[in-house]
Design an enzyme around this catalytic site. Sequence first.
Site, mmCIF file in Angstrom:
data_model
loop_
_atom_site.group_PDB
_atom_site.id
_atom_site.type_symbol
_atom_site.label_atom_id
_atom_site.label_comp_id
_atom_site.label_asym_id
_atom_site.label_seq_id
_atom_site.Cartn_x
_atom_site.Cartn_y
_atom_site.Cartn_z
ATOM 1 C CG ASN A 1 -1.953 1.125 1.152
ATOM 2 O OD1 ASN A 1 -2.422 1.485 0.089
ATOM 3 N ND2 ASN A 1 -2.272 1.697 2.295
ATOM 4 C CE1 TYR B 1 0.939 7.715 -7.639
ATOM 5 C CE2 TYR B 1 -0.953 8.459 -8.903
ATOM 6 C CZ TYR B 1 -0.425 7.744 -7.860
ATOM 7 O OH TYR B 1 -1.257 7.044 -7.019
ATOM 8 C CE LYS C 1 0.254 4.045 -7.197
ATOM 9 N NZ LYS C 1 0.362 3.010 -6.158
ATOM 10 C CB VAL D 1 -8.729 7.446 -1.033
ATOM 11 C CG1 VAL D 1 -9.033 7.095 0.416
ATOM 12 C CG2 VAL D 1 -9.019 6.280 -1.959
ATOM 13 C CD GLU D 2 -12.089 13.862 2.947
ATOM 14 O OE1 GLU D 2 -12.024 14.871 3.665
ATOM 15 O OE2 GLU D 2 -13.168 13.329 2.624
ATOM 16 C CB THR D 3 -5.468 9.767 2.309
ATOM 17 O OG1 THR D 3 -4.891 9.964 1.020
ATOM 18 C CG2 THR D 3 -6.382 8.550 2.302
#
Length: 181
Positions: free
Chosen positions: A18, A87, A91, A122-124
């Site tokens: 991850n 990036y 991926k 994703v809200e991170t």
Amino acid sequence: MFSAIKSSHQGVDVLINNAGLALPEPLLTGRTSSWRTMIDVNVIALSVCTREAYQSMKERNVDDGHIINVNGMSGHRVVHSADVHFYCSTKYAVTALTEGLRQELRDAKSHIRATCISPGLVETEFVYRLYRENPEKAAATYGDKKCLQAGDVASAVVYALSSPPHVQIGDVQMRAVEQMS
């Protein structure tokens, strides 16, 4: 890390890769050192951990293990933003590596499964780190739409892990209902 896991827990049965790092480095003007950093984190580290986890499972005759790569929708499409084109390429590599792993495991007559979990936004802290020089751009990325939460991704991991041993979940692509791409 894998030596410590072996000492404390005998080995690895499940690996969840991850790690993900994006730096705002366009293809036409980006710094080579930043590109190498993204390759090292997003591709090389994932591959090293995969190899070590597989070796741990193999030496202990674990034939029902699971390797999960948390990828992203960026491994399946390229957004119109020069800041993340490189990036995205890392991926896309994760997508290819996961399928290659599945094929190698099958050829090895192993029942260890390989899964790719590909969430959208994703809200991170991820976007805030990407745009640490421009916090307004980071905040605008999330905007007023409801994004995925870390728990949503964790639920997808649990889904893959809880599938019957004969079921191979290859890729889970998920995004918020309001996400554009």
